[in-house]
Scaffold this motif. Sequence first.
Motif, PDB file in Angstrom:
ATOM      1  N   LEU A  72       0.833  -1.202   0.000  1.00 35.80           N
ATOM      2  CA  LEU A  72       0.000   0.000   0.000  1.00 35.80           C
ATOM      3  C   LEU A  72       0.869   1.254   0.000  1.00 35.80           C
ATOM      4  O   LEU A  72       0.400   2.350   0.175  1.00 35.80           O
ATOM      5  CB  LEU A  72      -0.918   0.015   1.220  1.00 35.80           C
ATOM      6  N   ARG A  73       2.144   1.037  -0.229  1.00 37.91           N
ATOM      7  CA  ARG A  73       3.037   2.184  -0.287  1.00 37.91           C
ATOM      8  C   ARG A  73       2.771   2.971  -1.569  1.00 37.91           C
ATOM      9  O   ARG A  73       2.682   2.401  -2.644  1.00 37.91           O
ATOM     10  CB  ARG A  73       4.475   1.709  -0.295  1.00 37.91           C
ATOM     11  N   VAL A  74       2.624   4.243  -1.430  1.00 34.89           N
ATOM     12  CA  VAL A  74       2.508   5.086  -2.614  1.00 34.89           C
ATOM     13  C   VAL A  74       3.676   6.053  -2.582  1.00 34.89           C
ATOM     14  O   VAL A  74       3.888   6.744  -1.603  1.00 34.89           O
ATOM     15  CB  VAL A  74       1.164   5.826  -2.660  1.00 34.89           C
TER      16      VAL A  74
ATOM     17  N   ARG B 170       4.710   8.911  -3.943  1.00 40.48           N
ATOM     18  CA  ARG B 170       4.732  10.361  -3.844  1.00 40.48           C
ATOM     19  C   ARG B 170       3.521  10.880  -3.100  1.00 40.48           C
ATOM     20  O   ARG B 170       2.422  10.420  -3.302  1.00 40.48           O
ATOM     21  CB  ARG B 170       4.766  10.982  -5.229  1.00 40.48           C
ATOM     22  N   LEU B 171       3.770  11.889  -2.293  1.00 37.91           N
ATOM     23  CA  LEU B 171       2.666  12.497  -1.567  1.00 37.91           C
ATOM     24  C   LEU B 171       2.373  13.899  -2.091  1.00 37.91           C
ATOM     25  O   LEU B 171       1.402  14.506  -1.739  1.00 37.91           O
ATOM     26  CB  LEU B 171       3.021  12.604  -0.079  1.00 37.91           C
TER      27      LEU B 171
ATOM     28  N   LEU C 166      15.932   3.235  -5.637  1.00 37.10           N
ATOM     29  CA  LEU C 166      14.888   2.644  -4.803  1.00 37.10           C
ATOM     30  C   LEU C 166      13.747   3.610  -4.532  1.00 37.10           C
ATOM     31  O   LEU C 166      12.578   3.247  -4.600  1.00 37.10           O
ATOM     32  CB  LEU C 166      15.484   2.173  -3.468  1.00 37.10           C
ATOM     33  N   SER C 167      14.087   4.833  -4.159  1.00 37.54           N
ATOM     34  CA  SER C 167      13.010   5.756  -3.793  1.00 37.54           C
ATOM     35  C   SER C 167      12.844   6.858  -4.824  1.00 37.54           C
ATOM     36  O   SER C 167      11.755   7.172  -5.248  1.00 37.54           O
ATOM     37  CB  SER C 167      13.272   6.352  -2.415  1.00 37.54           C
TER      38      SER C 167
ATOM     39  N   MET D 273       3.962   4.820   8.136  1.00 38.65           N
ATOM     40  CA  MET D 273       4.428   5.148   6.784  1.00 38.65           C
ATOM     41  C   MET D 273       5.832   5.716   6.692  1.00 38.65           C
ATOM     42  O   MET D 273       6.383   5.800   5.615  1.00 38.65           O
ATOM     43  CB  MET D 273       3.464   6.147   6.142  1.00 38.65           C
TER      44      MET D 273
ATOM     45  N   GLU E  75       7.730   2.767   5.726  1.00 41.81           N
ATOM     46  CA  GLU E  75       6.600   1.844   5.602  1.00 41.81           C
ATOM     47  C   GLU E  75       7.016   0.393   5.866  1.00 41.81           C
ATOM     48  O   GLU E  75       6.228  -0.514   5.734  1.00 41.81           O
ATOM     49  CB  GLU E  75       5.950   1.970   4.224  1.00 41.81           C
TER      50      GLU E  75
ATOM     51  N   GLN F 241       4.891  -2.226   8.093  1.00 43.11           N
ATOM     52  CA  GLN F 241       3.451  -2.407   7.872  1.00 43.11           C
ATOM     53  C   GLN F 241       3.000  -3.859   8.056  1.00 43.11           C
ATOM     54  O   GLN F 241       1.933  -4.127   8.607  1.00 43.11           O
ATOM     55  CB  GLN F 241       3.067  -1.892   6.483  1.00 43.11           C
TER      56      GLN F 241
ATOM     57  N   LEU G 251      -3.521  10.206   4.672  1.00 39.12           N
ATOM     58  CA  LEU G 251      -3.027   9.105   3.840  1.00 39.12           C
ATOM     59  C   LEU G 251      -2.496   7.967   4.714  1.00 39.12           C
ATOM     60  O   LEU G 251      -2.714   6.784   4.447  1.00 39.12           O
ATOM     61  CB  LEU G 251      -1.903   9.641   2.956  1.00 39.12           C
TER      62      LEU G 251
ATOM     63  N   GLY H 218      -0.859  10.875  -4.592  1.00 40.53           N
ATOM     64  CA  GLY H 218      -0.634   9.792  -3.643  1.00 40.53           C
ATOM     65  C   GLY H 218      -1.943   9.204  -3.157  1.00 40.53           C
ATOM     66  O   GLY H 218      -2.090   7.986  -3.031  1.00 40.53           O
TER      67      GLY H 218
ATOM     68  N   LEU I 206      -3.233   5.469  -3.784  1.00 43.31           N
ATOM     69  CA  LEU I 206      -3.602   4.600  -2.660  1.00 43.31           C
ATOM     70  C   LEU I 206      -5.031   4.098  -2.824  1.00 43.31           C
ATOM     71  O   LEU I 206      -5.325   2.920  -2.551  1.00 43.31           O
ATOM     72  CB  LEU I 206      -3.453   5.365  -1.338  1.00 43.31           C
TER      73      LEU I 206
ATOM     74  N   ARG J 177      -5.059   1.174  -5.066  1.00 41.70           N
ATOM     75  CA  ARG J 177      -4.529  -0.037  -4.433  1.00 41.70           C
ATOM     76  C   ARG J 177      -5.487  -0.603  -3.389  1.00 41.70           C
ATOM     77  O   ARG J 177      -5.575  -1.816  -3.198  1.00 41.70           O
ATOM     78  CB  ARG J 177      -3.163   0.264  -3.811  1.00 41.70           C
ATOM     79  N   LEU J 178      -6.186   0.290  -2.724  1.00 43.46           N
ATOM     80  CA  LEU J 178      -7.170  -0.187  -1.749  1.00 43.46           C
ATOM     81  C   LEU J 178      -8.283  -0.958  -2.456  1.00 43.46           C
ATOM     82  O   LEU J 178      -8.736  -2.000  -1.976  1.00 43.46           O
ATOM     83  CB  LEU J 178      -7.753   0.997  -0.975  1.00 43.46           C
TER      84      LEU J 178
ATOM     85  N   PHE K  95      -7.989  -2.537  -5.236  1.00 44.38           N
ATOM     86  CA  PHE K  95      -7.398  -3.811  -5.663  1.00 44.38           C
ATOM     87  C   PHE K  95      -7.355  -4.786  -4.495  1.00 44.38           C
ATOM     88  O   PHE K  95      -7.727  -5.956  -4.627  1.00 44.38           O
ATOM     89  CB  PHE K  95      -5.984  -3.555  -6.195  1.00 44.38           C
ATOM     90  N   ALA K  96      -6.911  -4.280  -3.354  1.00 46.86           N
ATOM     91  CA  ALA K  96      -6.830  -5.149  -2.168  1.00 46.86           C
ATOM     92  C   ALA K  96      -8.212  -5.654  -1.765  1.00 46.86           C
ATOM     93  O   ALA K  96      -8.358  -6.771  -1.252  1.00 46.86           O
ATOM     94  CB  ALA K  96      -6.187  -4.391  -1.016  1.00 46.86           C
ATOM     95  N   ALA K  97      -9.246  -4.818  -2.027  1.00 48.61           N
ATOM     96  CA  ALA K  97     -10.609  -5.224  -1.676  1.00 48.61           C
ATOM     97  C   ALA K  97     -11.219  -6.147  -2.739  1.00 48.61           C
ATOM     98  O   ALA K  97     -12.340  -6.615  -2.577  1.00 48.61           O
ATOM     99  CB  ALA K  97     -11.484  -3.991  -1.500  1.00 48.61           C
TER     100      ALA K  97
ATOM    101  N   LEU L 121       0.319  -1.778 -10.932  1.00 51.11           N
ATOM    102  CA  LEU L 121      -1.024  -2.204 -10.530  1.00 51.11           C
ATOM    103  C   LEU L 121      -1.810  -2.703 -11.740  1.00 51.11           C
ATOM    104  O   LEU L 121      -2.471  -3.755 -11.679  1.00 51.11           O
ATOM    105  CB  LEU L 121      -1.743  -1.031  -9.864  1.00 51.11           C
TER     106      LEU L 121
ATOM    107  N   GLU M  82       9.120  -2.797  -6.771  1.00 47.31           N
ATOM    108  CA  GLU M  82       7.861  -3.529  -6.934  1.00 47.31           C
ATOM    109  C   GLU M  82       7.797  -4.231  -8.287  1.00 47.31           C
ATOM    110  O   GLU M  82       7.407  -5.398  -8.377  1.00 47.31           O
ATOM    111  CB  GLU M  82       6.698  -2.544  -6.789  1.00 47.31           C
TER     112      GLU M  82
END
Lengths: 349, 659
Positions: free
Chosen positions: A57-59, A61-62, B283-284, B479, B482, B485, B552, B578, B582, B585-586, B588-590, B616, B646
Amino acid sequence: MRAVGAWLVGCAFVTAASIPFLSAQRMGARNDARVRRLQAVWAEGKAVPEVERALSLRVARLDGLLASWETIGGCGAGSSNGAGGGLKWIGHSVTGGLFQLQTLATYTHLSDGYNVSFNTQVSWDMGEKWNAGLSVPLLYKYYRDMFGLTPPVDVSNAGVGDVAAFLTRRFGEINATSLTLLVAAPTGVHDATFRTIPLTQEKQLGLGRVNGSLTLDHTIDKTWGLIVLGGSFGYRGGQNELGSYRAPVGAIYGYTGYFSGPWVPSLGLSLSHFFGVDRDRGLDQEVQLSAVTGTLAVEWSNDSLAILAGVSLPVGWQKRGVVDGAANADQDVALQPWTAGLGLTISPF
Amino acid sequence: MSRLATLLRSPWPLAVVLGLGAASAGLQPSTDGDIWWHLAAGREMVARGALLFTDPFSISAQGRPWVDVHWLFQLAVYAINQWLGLGGLVLVKCALIGVGASLLYFALEARRGSWARGVMVTLLVAGLLAARSLLLVRPVIGTLVLLAFFVFQLERFRRDGRFWRLLSLPVAQILWANFQGLSALGPFVVGAYALGALGEASLGGLPAWPFAREGSRTLTPWLRARALLAAASGCLLAMCATPFGVRGVALPAVLFGRLLPGEHQVFAQQVAENLPPFELERLSGGEFWHFKWSLLLLALSVVVAGRRLRLSHALLLLGFGGLALLSNRNVLLLYWVAAPICALGLAPTLRHLAVSRFRTLGLRFAVALNALVLASLLLISASSAAQESTLAEPSPFRVPVASVQRLSTLPPGDVFTADHHGGYLIWQLYPHFRPYIDTRLVLRTADEFAEYLRLADEPERFAAFQKRHGFRYVILPVMFPERYQRLIAHLYASAEWKLLFTDGGEVLFGRRDVTRDVPEQPLAETAETERLLTELDARFARLPKAQRAARLSLATLHGLLGQFAQAERALSGVETPGARALAARLRFAAGDLVAAEKLARQRLVSDRDDVGSLNLLALIALRRGEASQGLGLLRRALRVRPFDPEATQLLANLEENRR
């Protein structure tokens, strides 16, 4: 040779700076090969495997997202006197900042000189559906031997063109369609003279009247790249107090870009038509009413910076206008001035 | 000449601008996890009236020898904190950065017509602004000042040849050695100048010697080399002048060894600040975009300098460049030291380009351009500072302020925390509550740290770990980062633990058997989500960006725990990329693939390179059995970001399942 020490140190830093690029290229090639192997296996009829349901659930950019790229060149005196001078920026987006700052330098080669423009745009996203911005063109126009004198006299004209504001509304479930209204104020000088001789209107920096355009774009997103289809209508100000007139222009176009890592080569075709003949102080100017323009460009980008280089070459026909009192209407197909551009965009903060 | 003109021609206005610009780059609330155990150590030393030689604070390193070479820093920050509070600490940090930058400025020769100082001011402010996230309230600030002092004295010695300047270096080195492990940089810097002088003395007479003279003719090259070698030796000896003797001298080497990358080197690979900047960027993404451009600028500056480059400066650039490539935390040191050297290389060429061709017009244009760039940098710096929260409190989400407040009302006990939360717990609640770990990783072995990290990645291991240690509480961030989690979701589902507190950004769990009388927070209830949202909106009312991040985070927490309706409620009204990512993704998770696809495609229109959305969409396509489409999307994601964790993990999973 005597500065070999400095060169060695310089090479060491260039080598270090190239690490991200080289490693990304190498990793990209490896990834491509791995994906191709999987495609080959599945093409043999093997079942697509179940993939893990869990997804982070990491996104990443904020922050706010910037506006997508818009047409460069646009309306106003910043564009060349034909319809083919504009380059459309096709490629990745630069994202992550509060606003987007974009500058495009173009060089238009004329038979008797050249035009250079630096068009700077700043734009902001106002929510998901709206985007607004400002465009400021700086122009430099140079003409050789303008009066056919001996010795020849060259003339240049430079300054700010017509400053424009634009507003974009996006439509559709995934915002694939956008409509942009651009309105330019008559900030560019439209009555410049050379030793009391007025310059013709295409040599001026502006028309002296409010002008604008309406542009409709539709983007089709593909896994390999993108296709942009659209059209525009430009009101070029009509007739000013000097009796100079610029006819409205309409265009339809299609562009396609191919994603290859940070590079996006693109090509496009635009068909434009002027609804009338331009006049300079009451006299018709020789123009080709219709033109088709081919554009070739390549963009390189990373998260914070994008660079675009491109060329466009228009071919015109339907020559119209009255020059020196003689009617002139033939169907000659002819090349129009070509344009080369180099653009940069950043998204600060 | 008027007094104003006289003032403008003096070096001071530019020095003041640099000092203010450099100081403003550090104007941000404390974000670092280390400062808290530094403060606690200062407090403990004052309470005991003695230095600390073993760890009194954490469970995992209790009683172990602690080579606390930061003791002087700790006493200083504790005193400042007692006097001026956390905001005062930040302001003192900014002042020190300004002082250090001014020292670097005055290290450059003030020759008439030289542009070096003007160029350096712009370069240094830009560099500090770019590396702003590394300007923390940490001993490294002292290192910056001392580095600047060393460069100042060595450059002055190069010009005037006065030996007393070198005498001050070992004295400063004693201070440095009791301040931070990076004190080994002192002998390194002096050594670079000594090697430069030695090279000139031995080979400088050759026609092919490719470097500039190391100093004025007031001293012979051999005499200069001998003096600098003596100063370097003096600095090395001064490093021994700590309460920790040889162990204190060896500490920099131990810390350096932990930066060296290797397959099994957990400290180099798993500690964010130790990662090479290019790897962190993979990575980020985002934080070190400027690094490769800075390296190219450095390359340009040395190439245009040509034979004006000195060997000592080349060694400094290579040394600090190597350190920066090794670990992102050292990027700041490179920018600090390289700015004056880079300016020395670029300034004469820039002057030549501007003045020799365009004369007065070129001069005016260059001055105006430099002023414009500098003004823009200062504006950016001020704008960044204005968007920050109050300096008197820690930066939002970085330390578990609310959980610790809640914990202080509960029965004492040992606490399992994220490593960067450990220091804050020590500062606030020691000795009643002790953390398992904090960020003093030098006290931990590689195996211990790896075992700790595995608990976050494989939370099913936590039960056995808990049996060994008997923690009463767990505090984790949601977060930032993260990483924890999975462990949060695991503990929430566990029968042994209950959620005592969360605000969406941090979680406090308590063991059920020791917190029977303490109520569980009813996070699954809609009313609780509403209450938390109201509280968060009020808390961050003046910080819209933090407010959105807090929502968030709360939505992420709900999503982790399978509370999708509450998660969407937390996201309502947040219109950021963001939040939209999210939300996709929520869904998708649901299990709502249609809605997830629609949201992800919306993101792609805004940002064609949004790798998260491409990932995704690839997953959705694969789930539906659309192999070609899924692989196409995955390939596109990997082309945009070949190292995306990912996407590469998804590709690896597909390859694994194929076999």
